[in-house]
Every structure is written in structure tokens, then in C-alpha cells.
Design an enzyme around this catalytic site. Sequence first.
Site, PDB file in Angstrom:
ATOM      1  N   ASP A   1     -11.743  28.559  -9.713  1.00  0.00           N
ATOM      2  CA  ASP A   1     -11.957  28.888  -8.293  1.00  0.00           C
ATOM      3  C   ASP A   1     -13.232  28.211  -7.808  1.00  0.00           C
ATOM      4  O   ASP A   1     -13.957  27.602  -8.587  1.00  0.00           O
ATOM      5  CB  ASP A   1     -12.082  30.405  -8.113  1.00  0.00           C
ATOM      6  CG  ASP A   1     -13.235  30.972  -8.934  1.00  0.00           C
ATOM      7  OD1 ASP A   1     -14.369  30.957  -8.435  1.00  0.00           O
ATOM      8  OD2 ASP A   1     -13.010  31.409 -10.083  1.00  0.00           O
TER       9      ASP A   1
ATOM     10  N   ASP B   1     -15.824  29.880  -6.513  1.00  0.00           N
ATOM     11  CA  ASP B   1     -16.784  30.958  -6.328  1.00  0.00           C
ATOM     12  C   ASP B   1     -16.703  31.417  -4.868  1.00  0.00           C
ATOM     13  O   ASP B   1     -15.632  31.343  -4.253  1.00  0.00           O
ATOM     14  CB  ASP B   1     -18.186  30.523  -6.757  1.00  0.00           C
ATOM     15  CG  ASP B   1     -19.054  31.709  -7.167  1.00  0.00           C
ATOM     16  OD1 ASP B   1     -18.622  32.482  -8.040  1.00  0.00           O
ATOM     17  OD2 ASP B   1     -20.152  31.863  -6.622  1.00  0.00           O
TER      18      ASP B   1
END
Length: 294
Positions: free
Chosen positions: A212, A214
Site C-alpha cells: 500500500d 501508507d
Amino acid sequence: MADRQRVIGVMGGSGVYEIDGLEDATWQEVTTPWGAPSDALLTGRLDGIKMVFLPRHGRGHVHSPSTVNYRANIDSMKQMGVTDLVSVSAVGSFREEMAPGDFVIIDQFIDRTFAREKSFFGTGCVAHVSVAHPVCERLSGLAYEAARATGVTVHKGGTYLAMEGPQFSSIAESRMYRESWGCDVIGMTNMPEAKLAREAEICYASVAMVTDYDSWHPDHGAVQITDILATLKANTAHAKSLVAALPGRLGPHYTPCPYGCDRALEHAIMTAPDKRAPEMIEKLATVAGRVLKG
């Protein structure tokens, strides 16, 4: 040391709980003076080379990053004769170009953990090792080659921010790590693991799997565990292919590390021999016996 047989260790993170294709695969219980490791260790052979695998969070993911017994994990790997340890773990990215699904071969860390035992040494036997270069350049280079061979997009070099967790970052924290501190990825498990591997004189490399962006990324919102799990599933096949490629690149015979990882304790012990606590020396027998004998 030149006559040692190579033993490859793999520390599996989120999503990686076993190694496929091991010959004579056996789960083996190991005890350590630091307590129990995260799980039994899976041992076997790939291409004729001994492999040792430990699921960092335990099978079924029962340990949080803060409750993992890092000292026991590294001690157990040392007991099994591991010469080269490859960490595979999930991370968030602070860089647009390090996209979900990419791999990053880490070369630096910033340690922001605070609730973990970070050293084998202490009162009764004090030691200081250098972690200026916290990973083994030779092993990291071979891990990079193995990752490229899987077809995954892989980045060579990156700074890993180790946070305590288990919660993910706030937006303010994420922006600080990215913009002010210059970090590339964020995770919860490579520290103190890398420091302890250095104290145990084991070559260590970190393969970070990006799941991802973040929480800094304006188009991706807050981190969602469902998104992370979906990317983890896609990354798992690449991670297992990388692990399967390691024996062929490392070879069966261990040679001294050109960067000195296997000699990190050579001048690190500070406590005078007559002042060393016997109970501490006994606990250090596996990780530091080479330099403490006599």
C-alpha cells in the site's frame, strides 16, 4: 569457516507462512535461553541445500509485531546453523514509484520501535556491534537478482522506517517519514531483527513487499486491511519463487562474508573476561560462543 556448509534461513512475514517444494520437510521445535521462537522451524532441502524457515508471526498469524520474540527467533536460526538469513515482510510505501505489488531490497533502517528487547547483550556481558551497514551487501545483491528473475518489479536499495505498531500511521506521521526523514517504506518487524542478526554474526537481507501507499498518498486514502491482504496474496507467489531461487545463486559451500557480517563480534565484546557473568555467558553460547570460548 571456509569448510562450512551453507544453510539458508528465511524469516517469513505477513502472507508467507511456509516454503513450497522442500525435500524432507519437517517442522522442528527449538528451545532457546531467550524463550520460545514464534513457531516451530520448518527444515528441509532445496536443490541440495539445507533451508530453515520460520513464520515470524507464527502459523495462523498469532503474534503481533510487538510480541514477536525476536531474540528467540534469531537464536533458533543460529542453532540450526543458518549462515544467510533472508527476511520477507510486508511494507507500506512512501514513494510513488514503489507501487503496491513491487519489491524493495532494503539497505538502511530507521528504528522507531520502543517496546522490544533489542540486544542479546547487557549487564554481565556488554557488546557494541556496528550497524552502519545493517544488511549484507552480498546477500542483498543475490536477493535482488532472485527477485528480478520472478518478473516482479524490484527496487535495489531503500530506507525502511520500523514503527512499533500495531496501528498504522497517522497522516501527519506518514508525511513526516516521507518528506522530512526521507524514508522509502514503512514496516513493523525488521527491527530489532536486523540488529540481532548482526549480533549473531548471520548475514541478513531484507526483501520488502509493498502492499500500500501508507496514508500520505492523496489518491489512496487511509490504509485498508482488505486492500493489503489482496496485494499480499498476489505477492506471495513471487516471494516463494524468490526463495526457491536462492539456493542456486548462493551455492552449497559457505565462504566468509566479504563485508564481515560473520565476524561482527570480533572486537565488540567490552566486558573483561573475569567480569563476565557466567549465567549471561551461558545464554550467549549460541549467538556469541565463537568469540566467548576460552
